[in-house]
Motif scaffolding. Sequence first.
Motif, mmCIF file in Angstrom:
data_model
loop_
_atom_site.group_PDB
_atom_site.id
_atom_site.type_symbol
_atom_site.label_atom_id
_atom_site.label_comp_id
_atom_site.label_asym_id
_atom_site.label_seq_id
_atom_site.Cartn_x
_atom_site.Cartn_y
_atom_site.Cartn_z
ATOM 1 N N HIS A 182 0.754 -1.175 0.062
ATOM 2 C CA HIS A 182 -0.181 -0.006 0.061
ATOM 3 C C HIS A 182 0.918 1.308 -0.087
ATOM 4 C CE1 HIS A 182 -3.245 -2.696 0.770
ATOM 5 N NE2 HIS A 182 -3.956 -2.155 0.572
ATOM 6 N N MET A 183 1.841 1.124 0.666
ATOM 7 C CA MET A 183 2.895 2.377 0.711
ATOM 8 C C MET A 183 3.351 2.466 -0.734
ATOM 9 S SD MET A 183 4.971 2.473 4.367
ATOM 10 C CE MET A 183 5.509 1.083 4.231
ATOM 11 N N LEU A 184 3.800 1.529 -1.494
ATOM 12 C CA LEU A 184 4.378 1.633 -2.773
ATOM 13 C C LEU A 184 3.291 2.131 -3.683
ATOM 14 C CD1 LEU A 184 6.661 -1.529 -2.960
ATOM 15 C CD2 LEU A 184 7.192 0.848 -2.965
ATOM 16 N N ALA A 185 2.112 1.710 -3.554
ATOM 17 C CA ALA A 185 1.169 2.082 -4.496
ATOM 18 C C ALA A 185 0.771 3.521 -4.101
ATOM 19 C CB ALA A 185 -0.260 1.362 -4.110
ATOM 20 N N GLY A 186 0.713 4.029 -2.886
ATOM 21 C CA GLY A 186 0.736 5.579 -2.557
ATOM 22 C C GLY A 186 1.605 6.407 -3.297
ATOM 23 N N LEU A 187 2.888 5.926 -3.065
ATOM 24 C CA LEU A 187 4.163 6.462 -3.769
ATOM 25 C C LEU A 187 3.959 6.836 -5.462
ATOM 26 C CD1 LEU A 187 7.311 7.580 -3.303
ATOM 27 C CD2 LEU A 187 7.848 5.242 -4.190
ATOM 28 N N CYS A 188 3.438 5.461 -5.949
ATOM 29 C CA CYS A 188 3.331 5.626 -7.406
ATOM 30 C C CYS A 188 2.206 6.570 -7.727
ATOM 31 C CB CYS A 188 3.008 4.254 -7.823
ATOM 32 S SG CYS A 188 4.030 2.976 -7.934
ATOM 33 N N LEU A 189 1.007 6.631 -7.023
ATOM 34 C CA LEU A 189 -0.073 7.513 -7.107
ATOM 35 C C LEU A 189 0.433 8.859 -6.860
ATOM 36 C CD1 LEU A 189 -3.168 5.718 -5.584
ATOM 37 C CD2 LEU A 189 -2.350 5.850 -7.908
ATOM 38 N N GLY A 190 1.400 9.157 -5.961
ATOM 39 C CA GLY A 190 1.602 10.340 -5.523
ATOM 40 C C GLY A 190 2.746 11.099 -7.050
ATOM 41 N N VAL A 191 3.629 10.116 -7.570
ATOM 42 C CA VAL A 191 3.979 10.526 -8.542
ATOM 43 C C VAL A 191 2.923 10.661 -9.859
ATOM 44 C CG1 VAL A 191 5.757 9.729 -10.400
ATOM 45 C CG2 VAL A 191 6.084 9.224 -7.940
ATOM 46 N N THR A 192 2.217 9.971 -9.921
ATOM 47 C CA THR A 192 1.191 10.122 -10.994
ATOM 48 C C THR A 192 0.470 11.752 -10.592
ATOM 49 O OG1 THR A 192 -0.686 9.220 -9.661
ATOM 50 C CG2 THR A 192 0.648 8.013 -11.343
ATOM 51 N N ILE A 193 0.246 12.096 -9.633
ATOM 52 C CA ILE A 193 -0.568 13.531 -9.139
ATOM 53 C C ILE A 193 0.535 14.587 -9.675
ATOM 54 C CG2 ILE A 193 -1.290 15.178 -7.449
ATOM 55 C CD1 ILE A 193 -2.681 12.529 -6.354
ATOM 56 N N ILE A 194 1.933 14.241 -9.166
ATOM 57 C CA ILE A 194 2.814 15.428 -9.311
ATOM 58 C C ILE A 194 3.087 15.402 -10.826
ATOM 59 C CG2 ILE A 194 5.267 15.739 -8.881
ATOM 60 C CD1 ILE A 194 4.837 14.575 -6.260
ATOM 61 N N GLU A 195 3.279 14.517 -11.520
ATOM 62 C CA GLU A 195 3.635 14.386 -13.036
ATOM 63 C C GLU A 195 2.440 15.026 -14.100
ATOM 64 O OE1 GLU A 195 6.425 13.741 -15.063
ATOM 65 O OE2 GLU A 195 7.467 13.913 -13.453
ATOM 66 N N GLY A 196 1.454 14.499 -13.668
ATOM 67 C CA GLY A 196 0.093 14.731 -14.441
ATOM 68 C C GLY A 196 -0.737 15.619 -14.269
ATOM 69 N N ALA A 197 -0.856 16.243 -12.885
ATOM 70 C CA ALA A 197 -1.733 17.264 -12.592
ATOM 71 C C ALA A 197 -3.300 16.602 -12.589
ATOM 72 C CB ALA A 197 -1.321 18.631 -13.172
ATOM 73 N N ASP A 198 -4.071 17.340 -13.396
ATOM 74 C CA ASP A 198 -5.346 16.928 -13.513
ATOM 75 C C ASP A 198 -5.534 15.637 -14.089
ATOM 76 O OD1 ASP A 198 -4.543 17.849 -16.084
ATOM 77 O OD2 ASP A 198 -6.057 18.706 -16.531
ATOM 78 N N ASN A 199 -4.711 15.087 -15.096
ATOM 79 C CA ASN A 199 -4.668 13.746 -15.560
ATOM 80 C C ASN A 199 -4.410 12.672 -14.584
ATOM 81 O OD1 ASN A 199 -5.255 14.632 -18.171
ATOM 82 N ND2 ASN A 199 -3.294 14.970 -18.586
ATOM 83 N N GLY A 200 -3.414 13.336 -13.758
ATOM 84 C CA GLY A 200 -2.931 12.370 -12.448
ATOM 85 C C GLY A 200 -3.988 11.871 -11.521
ATOM 86 N N VAL A 201 -4.939 13.150 -11.116
ATOM 87 C CA VAL A 201 -5.853 12.804 -10.480
ATOM 88 C C VAL A 201 -7.170 11.877 -10.957
ATOM 89 C CG1 VAL A 201 -7.796 14.145 -9.139
ATOM 90 C CG2 VAL A 201 -5.280 15.070 -9.317
ATOM 91 N N ILE A 202 -7.154 12.201 -12.339
ATOM 92 C CA ILE A 202 -8.169 11.223 -12.795
ATOM 93 C C ILE A 202 -7.803 9.931 -12.967
ATOM 94 C CG2 ILE A 202 -9.419 10.832 -15.097
ATOM 95 C CD1 ILE A 202 -9.317 13.906 -15.694
ATOM 96 N N MET A 203 -6.561 9.841 -13.135
ATOM 97 C CA MET A 203 -5.928 8.283 -13.084
ATOM 98 C C MET A 203 -6.188 7.898 -11.818
ATOM 99 S SD MET A 203 -5.142 7.395 -16.000
ATOM 100 C CE MET A 203 -4.183 8.040 -17.650
#
Length: 131
Positions: free
Chosen positions: A91-112
Amino acid sequence: SVVPQLIGNVYYGKFFVPFILSFSGICGIVFFRTLDISYTMATISSIAVSLNGNYFSNAAWGVRTRSTVLGFLFLALATINTKRGHWTIRHMLAGLCLGVTIIEGADNGVIMCLLFSAFYFFKILSDKKFI
């Protein structure tokens, strides 16, 4: 960004798009293997992820963040879907990956991330322990 400074702007422009598309394909094959499908179907699916027209054309035009977001989303899905390792570390690794998606993708990251949460919700509902 640090990468253009390390390898130079010319090499960054030439090789970063194939690297990012390969990264999203490798992350796709990691996720598809956690779904217990064959290597052949996982490979074909990862090629489809890499060469998806939307992400491929965006990366070719210089918007590489969408392919990066897709790759890290597949990594987050793979860490949640696997049975290996302790559940807190997964779960911590998944949270890290999701944090990178939000930082990299902004609005697209939030949708993902919303798509990830829908997958996780239905995974919990389909779990035999929950029923």
